[in-house]
Design a protein around this motif. Structure first.
Motif, PDB file in Angstrom:
ATOM      1  N   ALA A 163      35.294  21.795  47.775  1.00 51.64           N
ATOM      2  CA  ALA A 163      36.233  22.162  48.839  1.00 51.64           C
ATOM      3  C   ALA A 163      35.977  23.556  49.391  1.00 51.64           C
ATOM      4  O   ALA A 163      36.557  23.915  50.411  1.00 51.64           O
ATOM      5  N   GLU A 164      35.166  24.345  48.708  1.00 50.33           N
ATOM      6  CA  GLU A 164      34.961  25.734  49.113  1.00 50.33           C
ATOM      7  C   GLU A 164      33.707  25.882  49.962  1.00 50.33           C
ATOM      8  O   GLU A 164      32.677  25.260  49.682  1.00 50.33           O
ATOM      9  N   ALA A 186      41.751  29.321  44.704  1.00 47.95           N
ATOM     10  CA  ALA A 186      41.294  30.706  44.677  1.00 47.95           C
ATOM     11  C   ALA A 186      39.778  30.724  44.827  1.00 47.95           C
ATOM     12  O   ALA A 186      39.082  29.753  44.513  1.00 47.95           O
ATOM     13  N   SER A 187      39.254  31.839  45.280  1.00 45.50           N
ATOM     14  CA  SER A 187      37.822  31.962  45.535  1.00 45.50           C
ATOM     15  C   SER A 187      37.046  32.033  44.222  1.00 45.50           C
ATOM     16  O   SER A 187      37.277  32.940  43.412  1.00 45.50           O
ATOM     17  N   PRO A 188      36.103  31.112  43.970  1.00 47.98           N
ATOM     18  CA  PRO A 188      35.274  31.208  42.764  1.00 47.98           C
ATOM     19  C   PRO A 188      34.473  32.510  42.720  1.00 47.98           C
ATOM     20  O   PRO A 188      34.230  33.050  41.639  1.00 47.98           O
ATOM     21  N   ARG A 189      34.078  33.004  43.895  1.00 51.76           N
ATOM     22  CA  ARG A 189      33.322  34.258  43.913  1.00 51.76           C
ATOM     23  C   ARG A 189      34.196  35.423  43.478  1.00 51.76           C
ATOM     24  O   ARG A 189      33.751  36.309  42.739  1.00 51.76           O
ATOM     25  N   ALA A 190      35.452  35.437  43.921  1.00 56.61           N
ATOM     26  CA  ALA A 190      36.365  36.495  43.496  1.00 56.61           C
ATOM     27  C   ALA A 190      36.588  36.432  41.989  1.00 56.61           C
ATOM     28  O   ALA A 190      36.629  37.473  41.312  1.00 56.61           O
ATOM     29  N   ARG A 214      42.351  27.029  52.297  1.00 51.90           N
ATOM     30  CA  ARG A 214      41.169  27.875  52.174  1.00 51.90           C
ATOM     31  C   ARG A 214      41.062  28.860  53.332  1.00 51.90           C
ATOM     32  O   ARG A 214      40.781  30.034  53.161  1.00 51.90           O
ATOM     33  N   ASN A 215      41.295  28.367  54.529  1.00 49.10           N
ATOM     34  CA  ASN A 215      41.156  29.236  55.696  1.00 49.10           C
ATOM     35  C   ASN A 215      42.174  30.356  55.688  1.00 49.10           C
ATOM     36  O   ASN A 215      41.934  31.423  56.254  1.00 49.10           O
ATOM     37  N   GLY A 216      43.310  30.118  55.040  1.00 47.30           N
ATOM     38  CA  GLY A 216      44.321  31.176  54.985  1.00 47.30           C
ATOM     39  C   GLY A 216      44.337  31.910  53.673  1.00 47.30           C
ATOM     40  O   GLY A 216      45.151  32.790  53.477  1.00 47.30           O
TER      41      GLY A 216
END
Length: 666
Positions: free
Chosen positions: A367-368, A485-489, A16-18
């Motif tokens: 996890a996000e 992957a980002s749920p917001r994206a 996540r951080n990367g």
């Protein structure tokens, strides 16, 4: 000894951080991911509209979108990351599935079939601006509904969502990253992460295999996609100028003319059969044999359907339509029973103290971080805004002859409830029973607003749109969750894809309406008759002669079959997939034999190929070829549409003596 849970949390945190700085600092939500996602989505949109109007069947094509996105990214000096590819395929799916979500293949053609003498209202054929308004009314409700459902079914309950998991597995292979947890590839090629001891990183042999698969796709993918696309496109153009190519009287002119038994050697149909798989196409062809080989002649010769066989009102095709409807409803409702039972057991029957502890569990499993999630305030404002805005648009588009605003609001509420049921069924069985869910909404509105056929169809469409879109998006969010992957994206991608698809789908549908009769010989739109037929039945209570007896018999039989399939499926029996699917069986009734026969060929190819080659070594190549077949006809159909609009007709009607060639004047 290592704490497995802590290990997984640390792994997720590192990824996540990367995640926003992968591949040289590229962000997940990038311009190229958006551009190519929209481009691929537009191709899928035209393809799904084309085949949806022909057969009522569309596909998410998430695997195909991820494959094409990967191949496109190889042209860049810095290829896309796996997370970018997730966003790309999310946008493509959101753009490509609008023809079904907004009812262009069922709801709108059904409104065009209204008869003023029989229904009390003239046919409703929306203008381009009207179709845009209707699409805007139903396009965003499911998008805003997806974040809270994601938290429940993906994070807390961790449902499988087989297609979303398969897409994540494919993306991990293509981009050479560790496999998603719990996938087949992880169990076969990597150390299990659910044991007491973790012995180290993935084995070198697995890395070599993964790299080989990725390089093979890159080297051979474009070639396979190109030749399959061109072959399908050439055959499609040939069929446009010589219609008999797609209407071969394989069993003789008599069976073709009198009983609609023709063969369509469409490479796209074969590609769809490959994607569907042999068990599904086998169920479809069993339905075709029963419906068109037994029930259709029986209804004709017994005088229950005295009209021409192909007539959807007094012919055998219209008669077996009712049996198909009974099968679909029975199968869909029974498949929902375990889902409803589980919800009741876990949320109502269990002590409140136990269920109350699930809130903290959700927070632990997520996890996000908050900055990568969709804020609750966005969801609340989006849901309320889409309901208010959508209700106003529906009133503007359909006016006094349509549906009352309060009833539209009830339709949205029904859609929210049915979406939860549909998403859970999809997560467990990989089947979203939207056909049955839409019929539930129609039944409900026949009670609260009786006699209004237009309102019944529109309300069913509003509810189905929410269930369909929420289900499709949940598969994408499952993929994103597994690839981190980002749920917001993904949420932004869903909104952008839906916005563009409104314009693309409305424009394409308007052009098809101008160039062809819909429903008509070239585009029969079979699901339109299902929507209108049920609405009329709920108002009048009249069925074709003797059809009710067969409806009850087939409904009971497939209710038992569906219950048995659900039972053995939960026990993990290997033969579950070979038990006939009621929905697939009913589709064999709904469409002419030409629809099913070519797909059976694709299903047989899929079964033989995987039996001999294996899914691990050659599966991706077959998916690429099938994708080229499907996209080739769907994209080149736009060329045919332009030719028809310009007045360029067929070159010759040779061989069309059986009268089944849609493009010939005869």
């Amino acid at each position: 000894m290592v704490d497995v849970g802590n290990y997984l949390r640390c792994f997720r945190r590192r990824v996540r951080n990367g995640a926003d700085k992968l591949d040289g600092g590229q962000l997940e939500f990038t311009l190229r991911a958006v551009f190519f996602g929209l481009l691929i989505g537009c191709l899928l949109c035209f393809t799904n509209l084309y085949f949806g109007l022909q057969t009522g069947w569309i596909s998410m094509m998430s695997l195909q979108s991820a494959l094409i996105g990967f191949l496109v990214s190889r042209f860049f000096s810095k290829p896309m990351s796996a997370q970018e590819n997730v966003v790309l395929q999310t946008i493509a799916v959101a753009t490509g599935t609008m023809p079904l979500a907004a009812g262009f293949v069922g709801i709108l053609p059904a409104l065009g079939l209204l008869d003023e003498e029989r229904d009390g209202v003239p046919p409703l054929r929306l203008s381009w601006i009207g179709t845009v308004g209707w699409s805007c009314a139903v396009a965003f409700f499911g998008v805003f509904l997806s974040p809270p459902i994601r938290k429940q079914v993906i994070i807390e309950e961790q449902l499988a969502f087989p297609s979303g998991t398969a897409t994540a597995q494919l993306i991990s292979v293509l981009h050479q990253i560790p496999p998603p947890e719990g996938t087949i590839r992880q169990r076969r090629g990597y150390q299990e992460l659910d044991t007491d001891d973790i012995e180290g990183p993935p084995s070198p042999e697995s890395d070599v295999t993964e790299s080989f698969e990725s390089e093979a796709v890159e080297q051979e993918g474009w070639g396979a996609l190109l030749w399959s696309f061109v072959a399908s496109g050439v055959m499609t153009l040939t069929a446009y100028f010589f219609p008999v190519v797609f209407a071969i009287p394989l069993f003789g002119n008599h069976l073709a003319n009198e009983w609609l038994w023709t063969f369509t050697p469409s490479l796209s149909y074969i590609g769809q059969g490959i994607i569907m798989g042999f068990p599904t196409t086998l169920s479809m062809n069993l339905g075709m044999l029963v419906g068109w080989g037994i029930l259709s002649p029986l209804a004709k010769h017994a005088g229950w359907a005295p009209g021409p066989v192909g007539d959807m009102t007094i012919g055998a095709r219209g008669w077996i339509l009712w049996v198909s409807l009974a099968i679909m409803c029975a199968d869909s409702l029974v498949s929902l029973m375990p889902v409803i039972g589980e919800i009741f057991y876990t949320k109502v029957w269990l002590p409140k103290t136990k269920s109350g502890s699930s809130v903290s569990a959700v927070d632990d499993k997520e996890a996000e971080p908050p900055e990568r999630l969709v804020p609750t305030s966005w969801v609340l404002w989006g849901l309320s805004g889409s309901v208010v805005f959508g209700t106003g648009l529906v009133w503007l588009v359909f006016g006094h002859e349509g549906i009352k605003p309060w009833a539209t609001v009830v339709g949205y509420l029904m859609g929210a409830l049915l979406s939860v049921l549909g998403v859970r069924a999809l997560g467990e069985t990989d089947l979203n029973p939207v056909s049955g869910l839409g019929k539930i909404s129609q039944l409900f509105f026949a009670w609260i607003q009786p006699g209004n056929i237009v309102a019944n169809i529109i309300a069913g469409g509003v509810a189905e749109a929410g269930a369909q879109q929420a289900g499709d998006l949940m598969q994408d969010l499952k993929t994103g969750h597994l690839i981190h992957a980002s749920p917001r994206a993904q949420f932004f991608g869903q909104l952008i894809g839906s916005c563009l698809s409104i314009i693309v789908t409305a424009t394409a549908y308007t052009l098809y309406n101008r160039a062809y009769q819909i429903p008509g010989p070239s585009f029969p739109a079979p699901t339109a008759y299902v929507w209108l037929g049920l609405a009329r039945l709920l108002r009048d209570g009249q069925l074709p002669e003797k059809s009710s007896d067969f409806m009850v018999a087939f409904a009971i039989f497939f209710a038992l079959v569906s219950a048995a399939k659900a039972y053995v499926g939960r026990r993990g029996a290997w033969y579950t997939k070979w038990i006939p699917s009621g929905v697939a069986f009913a589709i064999g009734f709904l469409n002419t034999p030409a629809f099913s026969l070519a797909r059976l060929i694709g299903g047989i190819i899929e079964h033989v190929y995987y039996t001999r080659v294996g899914r691990d070594t050659g599966g991706i190549r077959l998916i690429i070829i099938a994708s080229g077949f499907v996209l080739g006809e769907g994209v080149v159909s736009v060329v045919s549409l332009i030719l028809r609009t310009w007045g360029i007709g067929v070159a010759g009607c040779w061989g069309c003596g059986h009268g089944m060639c849609g493009g010939c004047p005869a």
